[in-house]
Enzyme design. Structure first.
Site, PDB file in Angstrom:
ATOM      1  N   ASP A  38       0.864  -1.190   0.000  1.00 44.57           N
ATOM      2  CA  ASP A  38       0.000   0.000   0.000  1.00 44.57           C
ATOM      3  C   ASP A  38       0.893   1.230   0.000  1.00 44.57           C
ATOM      4  O   ASP A  38       2.096   1.144   0.290  1.00 44.57           O
ATOM      5  CB  ASP A  38      -0.914  -0.010   1.239  1.00 44.57           C
ATOM      6  CG  ASP A  38      -2.231   0.731   1.017  1.00 44.57           C
ATOM      7  OD1 ASP A  38      -2.192   1.963   0.799  1.00 44.57           O
ATOM      8  OD2 ASP A  38      -3.285   0.091   1.057  1.00 44.57           O
ATOM      9  N   ASP A  64       3.240   1.484  -4.505  1.00 46.84           N
ATOM     10  CA  ASP A  64       2.382   2.374  -5.274  1.00 46.84           C
ATOM     11  C   ASP A  64       2.123   1.640  -6.582  1.00 46.84           C
ATOM     12  O   ASP A  64       3.043   1.432  -7.383  1.00 46.84           O
ATOM     13  CB  ASP A  64       3.089   3.717  -5.523  1.00 46.84           C
ATOM     14  CG  ASP A  64       2.239   4.670  -6.356  1.00 46.84           C
ATOM     15  OD1 ASP A  64       1.297   4.210  -7.046  1.00 46.84           O
ATOM     16  OD2 ASP A  64       2.515   5.877  -6.330  1.00 46.84           O
ATOM     17  N   VAL A  65       0.866   1.239  -6.804  1.00 46.94           N
ATOM     18  CA  VAL A  65       0.572   0.351  -7.935  1.00 46.94           C
ATOM     19  C   VAL A  65       0.826   0.992  -9.299  1.00 46.94           C
ATOM     20  O   VAL A  65       0.823   0.298 -10.316  1.00 46.94           O
ATOM     21  CB  VAL A  65      -0.872  -0.199  -7.880  1.00 46.94           C
ATOM     22  CG1 VAL A  65      -1.071  -1.080  -6.662  1.00 46.94           C
ATOM     23  CG2 VAL A  65      -1.912   0.934  -7.940  1.00 46.94           C
ATOM     24  N   TYR A 156     -13.995   6.515 -13.109  1.00 46.11           N
ATOM     25  CA  TYR A 156     -14.108   5.293 -12.294  1.00 46.11           C
ATOM     26  C   TYR A 156     -14.800   4.191 -13.101  1.00 46.11           C
ATOM     27  O   TYR A 156     -14.296   3.071 -13.190  1.00 46.11           O
ATOM     28  CB  TYR A 156     -14.877   5.606 -11.006  1.00 46.11           C
ATOM     29  CG  TYR A 156     -14.856   4.472 -10.001  1.00 46.11           C
ATOM     30  CD1 TYR A 156     -13.718   4.205  -9.242  1.00 46.11           C
ATOM     31  CD2 TYR A 156     -15.966   3.662  -9.807  1.00 46.11           C
ATOM     32  CE1 TYR A 156     -13.693   3.172  -8.319  1.00 46.11           C
ATOM     33  CE2 TYR A 156     -15.959   2.628  -8.882  1.00 46.11           C
ATOM     34  CZ  TYR A 156     -14.818   2.386  -8.145  1.00 46.11           C
ATOM     35  OH  TYR A 156     -14.797   1.357  -7.239  1.00 46.11           O
ATOM     36  N   LYS A 160     -13.053   0.671 -14.279  1.00 45.62           N
ATOM     37  CA  LYS A 160     -13.563  -0.589 -13.735  1.00 45.62           C
ATOM     38  C   LYS A 160     -14.104  -1.492 -14.850  1.00 45.62           C
ATOM     39  O   LYS A 160     -14.007  -2.715 -14.784  1.00 45.62           O
ATOM     40  CB  LYS A 160     -14.629  -0.325 -12.664  1.00 45.62           C
ATOM     41  CG  LYS A 160     -14.053   0.315 -11.395  1.00 45.62           C
ATOM     42  CD  LYS A 160     -12.997  -0.583 -10.743  1.00 45.62           C
ATOM     43  CE  LYS A 160     -12.497  -0.057  -9.421  1.00 45.62           C
ATOM     44  NZ  LYS A 160     -11.514  -0.938  -8.782  1.00 45.62           N
ATOM     45  N   THR A 191     -16.683   1.184   3.412  1.00 43.74           N
ATOM     46  CA  THR A 191     -15.261   1.455   3.687  1.00 43.74           C
ATOM     47  C   THR A 191     -15.044   2.969   3.625  1.00 43.74           C
ATOM     48  O   THR A 191     -15.939   3.722   3.240  1.00 43.74           O
ATOM     49  CB  THR A 191     -14.328   0.803   2.645  1.00 43.74           C
ATOM     50  OG1 THR A 191     -14.561   1.427   1.378  1.00 43.74           O
ATOM     51  CG2 THR A 191     -14.535  -0.692   2.536  1.00 43.74           C
TER      52      THR A 191
HETATM   53  P1  NAD Z   1     -10.386   2.000   0.564  1.00 43.03           P
HETATM   54  O1  NAD Z   1     -10.228   3.387   0.083  1.00 43.03           O
HETATM   55  O2  NAD Z   1     -10.738   1.770   1.990  1.00 43.03           O
HETATM   56  O3  NAD Z   1      -9.067   1.134   0.254  1.00 43.03           O
HETATM   57  C1  NAD Z   1      -8.319   1.309  -0.902  1.00 43.03           C
HETATM   58  C2  NAD Z   1      -6.863   1.041  -0.572  1.00 43.03           C
HETATM   59  O4  NAD Z   1      -6.103   1.214  -1.777  1.00 43.03           O
HETATM   60  C3  NAD Z   1      -6.305   2.019   0.476  1.00 43.03           C
HETATM   61  O5  NAD Z   1      -5.578   1.316   1.455  1.00 43.03           O
HETATM   62  C4  NAD Z   1      -5.418   2.933  -0.358  1.00 43.03           C
HETATM   63  O6  NAD Z   1      -4.334   3.481   0.356  1.00 43.03           O
HETATM   64  C5  NAD Z   1      -4.951   1.974  -1.441  1.00 43.03           C
HETATM   65  N1  NAD Z   1      -4.419   2.691  -2.599  1.00 43.03           N
HETATM   66  C6  NAD Z   1      -4.920   3.786  -3.225  1.00 43.03           C
HETATM   67  N2  NAD Z   1      -4.095   4.180  -4.200  1.00 43.03           N
HETATM   68  C7  NAD Z   1      -3.042   3.329  -4.189  1.00 43.03           C
HETATM   69  C8  NAD Z   1      -1.843   3.208  -4.961  1.00 43.03           C
HETATM   70  N3  NAD Z   1      -1.547   4.086  -5.939  1.00 43.03           N
HETATM   71  N4  NAD Z   1      -1.013   2.187  -4.686  1.00 43.03           N
HETATM   72  C9  NAD Z   1      -1.295   1.310  -3.685  1.00 43.03           C
HETATM   73  N5  NAD Z   1      -2.372   1.378  -2.918  1.00 43.03           N
HETATM   74  C10 NAD Z   1      -3.244   2.378  -3.173  1.00 43.03           C
HETATM   75  O7  NAD Z   1     -11.485   1.367  -0.392  1.00 43.03           O
HETATM   76  P2  NAD Z   1     -12.057  -0.136  -0.551  1.00 43.03           P
HETATM   77  O8  NAD Z   1     -13.526  -0.033  -0.571  1.00 43.03           O
HETATM   78  O9  NAD Z   1     -11.412  -1.079   0.366  1.00 43.03           O
HETATM   79  O10 NAD Z   1     -11.586  -0.429  -2.063  1.00 43.03           O
HETATM   80  C11 NAD Z   1     -10.943  -1.616  -2.468  1.00 43.03           C
HETATM   81  C12 NAD Z   1     -11.271  -1.893  -3.914  1.00 43.03           C
HETATM   82  O11 NAD Z   1     -12.676  -2.173  -4.053  1.00 43.03           O
HETATM   83  C13 NAD Z   1     -10.986  -0.732  -4.868  1.00 43.03           C
HETATM   84  O12 NAD Z   1     -10.433  -1.220  -6.075  1.00 43.03           O
HETATM   85  C14 NAD Z   1     -12.359  -0.144  -5.113  1.00 43.03           C
HETATM   86  O13 NAD Z   1     -12.431   0.561  -6.327  1.00 43.03           O
HETATM   87  C15 NAD Z   1     -13.212  -1.393  -5.099  1.00 43.03           C
HETATM   88  N6  NAD Z   1     -14.628  -1.176  -4.854  1.00 43.03           N
HETATM   89  C16 NAD Z   1     -15.034  -0.513  -3.744  1.00 43.03           C
HETATM   90  C17 NAD Z   1     -16.390  -0.345  -3.527  1.00 43.03           C
HETATM   91  C18 NAD Z   1     -16.917   0.360  -2.310  1.00 43.03           C
HETATM   92  O14 NAD Z   1     -18.102   0.681  -2.281  1.00 43.03           O
HETATM   93  N7  NAD Z   1     -16.127   0.589  -1.287  1.00 43.03           N
HETATM   94  C19 NAD Z   1     -17.308  -0.844  -4.442  1.00 43.03           C
HETATM   95  C20 NAD Z   1     -16.860  -1.523  -5.561  1.00 43.03           C
HETATM   96  C21 NAD Z   1     -15.505  -1.687  -5.755  1.00 43.03           C
END
Ligand code: NAD
Length: 250
Positions: A38, A64-65, A156, A160, A191
């Site tokens: 992360d 950092d991805v 977004y 996706k 989250t």
């Molecule tokens: P979150 O924001 O709590 O967690 C996302 C994590 O990704 C964080 O720890 C952040 O620091 C990390 N991150 C961001 N940019 C980064 C980078 N450049 N390099 C490495 N790490 C990085 O959100 P979440 O809900 O846990 O999201 C996880 C995944 O699920 C994401 O891909 C999100 O798009 C997807 N998603 C979330 C939801 C929702 O409603 N929360 C719905 C559908 C899909």
């Protein structure tokens, strides 16, 4: 260690909080050795330390991805620390609400870099290690927003949707090598990503849009990712696992 992932080594991006953290904890409970990456260094180190305190094996790496060198380092850490890599969860992602015209070039590029390029880079650098391990499983976290539109969050949705099809074509490319690749499509999950974006009214509207009448929990998603990561899913590749309380069924 016993468990549904006994003997497996997993790398999870965005593992410092939210869904990635839940997946790291669940994978560890199920017997995996976990590397979590992360950009949130302190939070990530704390998750790894917590897992270790509970008897699991976890290592944090700064990842950092969007950065190729970080991915190379993360994969190398898994192989050096635990001897191999079997599972990659491309979970890191960012959410922006702007529509087509409100999206600046900078915002667009940032969302594409993390959500789309980050997933491709993860696969590019993990595949050689999975191949060496004799096969493996990649789970790319897309979204319900990768299947249907909403009228906002243009970048977004675009990214996706790209993750959904990138997963399918990569699944075909690597099937002969025993590397399975699937996408997961959560509905709205409770989250910080969502809490940071929606007010109370927006929250109620979102909950109402899910036929099951609630938001998803991080565990709801983690159990689906666990299934795809495990050998229980050995005949599953190129699939899209929707975990959304019925959101996209309407
Ligand atoms: P979150 O924001 O709590 O967690 C996302 C994590 O990704 C964080 O720890 C952040 O620091 C990390 N991150 C961001 N940019 C980064 C980078 N450049 N390099 C490495 N790490 C990085 O959100 P979440 O809900 O846990 O999201 C996880 C995944 O699920 C994401 O891909 C999100 O798009 C997807 N998603 C979330 C939801 C929702 O409603 N929360 C719905 C559908 C899909």
């Amino acid at each position: 260690m016993a468990g549904r992932l006994a003997g497996k080594v997993a790398l999870i991006s965005g593992g410092a909080r939210g869904q990635g953290e839940a997946e790291a904890r669940l994978f560890s409970k199920e017997g995996a050795q976990v590397v979590l990456g992360d950009i949130l260094i302190e939070a990530g180190q704390k998750v790894a330390a917590d897992i270790a305190a509970q008897g699991g094996q976890a290592t944090f790496v700064k990842l950092d991805v969007t950065q190729e060198a970080d991915w190379q380092q993360a994969v190398a850490t898994a192989v050096r620390t635990y001897g191999k890599l079997d599972i990659l969860v491309n979970n890191a992602g960012i959410f922006r609400t702007e529509g087509v015209e409100a999206t600046s070039r900078e915002l667009w590029d940032q969302v594409v870099a993390v959500n789309q390029t980050g997933v491709w880079l993860g696969m590019k650098y993990a595949v050689p290690a999975l191949r060496k391990a004799g096969g493996g499983s990649i789970i790319n976290i897309s979204s319900g927003a990768g299947i249907i539109g909403s009228g906002f969050a243009a970048a977004y949705h675009g990214t996706k949707g790209a993750v959904r099809l990138l997963s399918k074509t990569a699944a075909i490319e690597y099937a002969k090598e025993g590397i399975r690749i699937n996408s997961v499509h959560p509905g709205v999950v409770d989250t910080e990503m969502i809490r940071g974006t929606l007010n109370q009214e927006g929250m109620h509207a979102i909950i109402g849009a899910h036929p099951l009448g609630r938001m998803g929990t991080v565990e709801d998603i983690a159990y689906g990712v666990l299934y795809l990561a495990s050998d229980e899913a050995s005949f599953v590749t190129g699939a899209e696992l929707v975990i959304d309380g019925g959101y996209t069924a309407q």
